[in-house]
Each structure stands twice: as C-alpha cells, then as structure tokens.
Scaffold this active site. Structure first.
Site, mmCIF file in Angstrom:
data_model
loop_
_atom_site.group_PDB
_atom_site.id
_atom_site.type_symbol
_atom_site.label_atom_id
_atom_site.label_comp_id
_atom_site.label_asym_id
_atom_site.label_seq_id
_atom_site.Cartn_x
_atom_site.Cartn_y
_atom_site.Cartn_z
ATOM 1 N N ASP A 144 -3.633 14.237 -6.582
ATOM 2 C CA ASP A 144 -2.858 13.582 -6.221
ATOM 3 C C ASP A 144 -2.957 12.051 -6.149
ATOM 4 O O ASP A 144 -3.773 12.090 -5.251
ATOM 5 C CB ASP A 144 -2.246 14.238 -4.911
ATOM 6 C CG ASP A 144 -1.460 13.376 -4.150
ATOM 7 O OD1 ASP A 144 -0.563 12.874 -4.773
ATOM 8 O OD2 ASP A 144 -0.903 14.114 -2.546
ATOM 9 N N ASP A 187 3.588 9.443 -9.278
ATOM 10 C CA ASP A 187 2.564 10.293 -7.921
ATOM 11 C C ASP A 187 2.775 11.394 -8.619
ATOM 12 O O ASP A 187 3.293 12.452 -8.945
ATOM 13 C CB ASP A 187 3.399 10.440 -6.926
ATOM 14 C CG ASP A 187 3.049 10.759 -6.152
ATOM 15 O OD1 ASP A 187 1.847 11.255 -5.693
ATOM 16 O OD2 ASP A 187 3.801 10.717 -4.893
#
Lengths: 45, 328
Positions: free
Chosen positions: B33, B216
């Site tokens: 992430d 992201d």
C-alpha cells in the site's frame, strides 16, 4: 539486482460482503466517516 | 503511537503480495500500500473474530523476535487495528530485512478484516506517514543495502489473477510503453503530485485550476471531492444506490468518452471500460467514489488501482518524483 514481487488479484472485501448479503449492514454500521471522526479527535483532543 | 489513515478504504482492494516474518519464516498475505507506511499483521494474541479468519504471527515460534511493547493504533477509512510494536526479520521476495519494526494486532474491532482476503498491510508511503521514529520496510531495504536504486514500481494487470508485479530497486521497461514522464512529489508524505485538470470531451469537468492527487495502490477506485464526484456521476449518467454506490447501464461502456487526467502537461486518458466495472451479475458500477473530505486540502483526489492499471507507475524516493507511462 531488480527484485520482482508477484502480486495476486483477489476477490475484494466488498464482493465478499455482498455475496454474504451483509454489505448494506456493514456500510450502515461502519460508515467511512469513522476515520474522519478519529482525525478530528486528534486535531481537537 | 497512533497513526491515522483517513483516506483508507480497503473494501475494493484486489491486489496482494506474500511476505514472511520471523525465523523460521511465517507467511502472510498483505496489501502493498503506497498510501500508508506501517507494516502490521494479526498476532496470535488477537481475540477479535476478524483475526480468526487470518494467519496470525506467533512470536514464540520466532528466534529473532523482539518485542517493543509500544502500543500501535491504526485507523482506516473502513476500520481500525490496535496492538503493539515488535521487531523481527521480514522477507519480501529474495530480500531479507533484519530488525524490521511492525505492528502486531491485538484487536481488529468490528468486521473490518473479517471479510478481507489479506492478513495485513505493508505500507510503502513516506516515513512521516507512519509511526514516529519507526523506519518503514522500504526505507530499511534501502538503508540495509538490499536494493540498487532507491525506488520501486507497480504494474497492475487488469486481466489475470497473476501477472501484476511490484518491482523493488529498479524498473523493468518491458512493463510499459514509450517513455516515463516524471512528476515531482508535491508533498512527501503520501505519494502526492499536482494534477493540472480533469476533463471530458475537451472540457474541464473537475480540478479546474489544478488540484492534488495521491497515487495509491491501497485505494481501488478514483476518489475525489464530493461536488466533483457528483458532477462526474451526473455526466456519465450514474445513479446512486442506497449503499453509496453508483450504477449505470452497461452498454454505456461503449459510448461514454474518456475522462482525461492532465498531470505535468501530459494527458492520461481513463476510458469508460476502466471507470465502469461490471460484476459477475452483469451490473455496472461507476469507479468514481466520494473521498474522505480533508479540511486541510479540500481538492484532494486519490488515483487508485483503476488509474494504476492503465499507467505503470514508478515511485522514486531518491528524487522525490513519480514516473508514469502507459502500461504494457
């Protein structure tokens, strides 16, 4: 020297919740504003 | 030690990688992430029902484990975890990081994670996004001399279960077409850059005059400010459902125009086939979603997997810049 890490594509949590017929309950119980509330608490302890 | 990840919503995540922690290694499936900076996995001491569904780390079985005892709490857009900080050897691919700090969950309240296929999260954001004084995994890869270049890159495949790739310490050009276009990181915390505009049919439909965007991998969809998202949903004919999703007719995939993100004067088209997703029941949903309103930056967009599947992305820590090129 480049290192490659394979990633797997999986079924999403939303799909799992939907298939278990608990997606709506989940979204009602855990609205996304939860983290926002915590953020506000940090800013105004 | 509390970290807040207000924009995190892992409901739609679909890409995971495998790491191992401890000696001998204990394997975990984690989200890689770029929108957070902490590594955490469940512990055997976690009593929440969510933990029962996942692999849990057993410190007693690791000869290299060190406990810190410092409490850790991570709040996400769709839930939270609380636990304690520990140190152990972390293996990612062929790389072995020693004395890596990570969180071990004691509690994962609610049903957040109960329905998740992944066990934990490995953050690849900047250190200041994580826990104070803690060196994230990628920083340790670099500091311990395990990678030749201080950068990593993501290739996210849209079709196959396999084929998606995280590259550490270098870039394989066979995963993209043409040249990488580099954009400076505007605020080194998230992987954040300046977006010039968002347009459709040559007209600006959002981000007029510029806005900020976060690249992201931990967000699936394209999220933005409420007013802009509502405007886009109207433009593409998407109707809101009771549970916050927007539905549209599937045949519009063939007729709706591209939505174009302009970044660093370069255009990055997102076709309807990418911003509309069809599920197994042949329902079609918009991949645009209202983001978490951030009072400090009301014009914040998150370019998640929907965008990253189209554009191979290099996250260059050495030069604080992001490279983008059409994915191969």
């Amino acid at each position: 020297c480049l290192v490659k890490i394979p990633l797997m594509k999986i079924k999403s949590m939303r799909e799992n919740l939907r298939e278990s017929q608990v997606l709506k309950d989940y979204l009602e119980k855990y609205p996304r504003s939860r983290a926002h509330v915590l953020l506000e608490q940090r800013r105004n302890p | 030690a509390v970290t807040y990840e207000p924009m995190r919503n892992y409901l739609d995540l679909v890409y995971i990688g495998i790491i191992s922690i401890g000696t001998p290694p204990q394997e975990f499936r984690v989200v890689l992430d770029t929108g957070s900076s902490v590594l955490w996995v469940p512990s055997i001491y976690c009593s929440s029902p969510a933990c029962a569904h996942h692999k849990a780390f057993n410190p007693l079985r690791s000869s290299t484990f060190l406990v810190s005892g410092r409490p850790v709490n991570v709040a996400y857009g769709s839930g939270e975890m609380s636990g304690f900080l520990a140190y152990d050897t972390v293996r990612i691919g062929d790389l072995t990081v020693v004395a890596q700090a990570f969180g071990l969950s004691l509690e994962e309240p609610g049903i957040f994670m109960e329905y998740a296929v992944f066990d934990g999260i490995l953050g690849l954001g900047y250190p200041n996004l994580g826990l104070q004084g803690i060196t994230p995994v990628f920083d340790n890869l670099w500091l311990q001399g395990l990678i030749p270049q201080n950068l990593f890159a993501f290739y996210l495949s849209s079709k196959d279960e396999k084929g998606s790739m995280l590259m550490l310490g270098g870039v394989d050009p066979s995963y993209y077409h043409g040249e990488l276009h580099w954009v400076p990181v505007s605020k080194p915390s998230y992987w954040q850059l300046a977006v010039d505009s968002i347009s459709m049919n040559g007209e600006v439909i959002a981000c007029d005059g510029g806005c900020q965007g976060i690249m992201d991998t931990g967000t699936s969809l394209l999220t933005g400010p409420r007013s802009s998202i509502v405007n886009i949903q109207n433009l593409i004919g998407a109707k809101a459902s009771g549970d916050g999703e927007y539905f549209l007719k599937c045949d519009t995939i063939n007729t709706l125009p591209d939505i174009v993100f302009t970044i660093g004067s370069v255009t990055y088209p997102v076709p309807a086939s990418a911003y509309i997703r069809k599920d197994r029941s042949h329902n079609c949903r918009s991949n645009f979603e209202e983001g978490m309103d951030d009072p400090s930056d009301p014009e914040m967009w998150v370019l998640g997997d929907v965008f990253l599947r189209l554009y191979f992305t290099v996250f260059d820590r050495a030069n604080n810049r992001i490279g983008l090129a059409p994915a191969a």
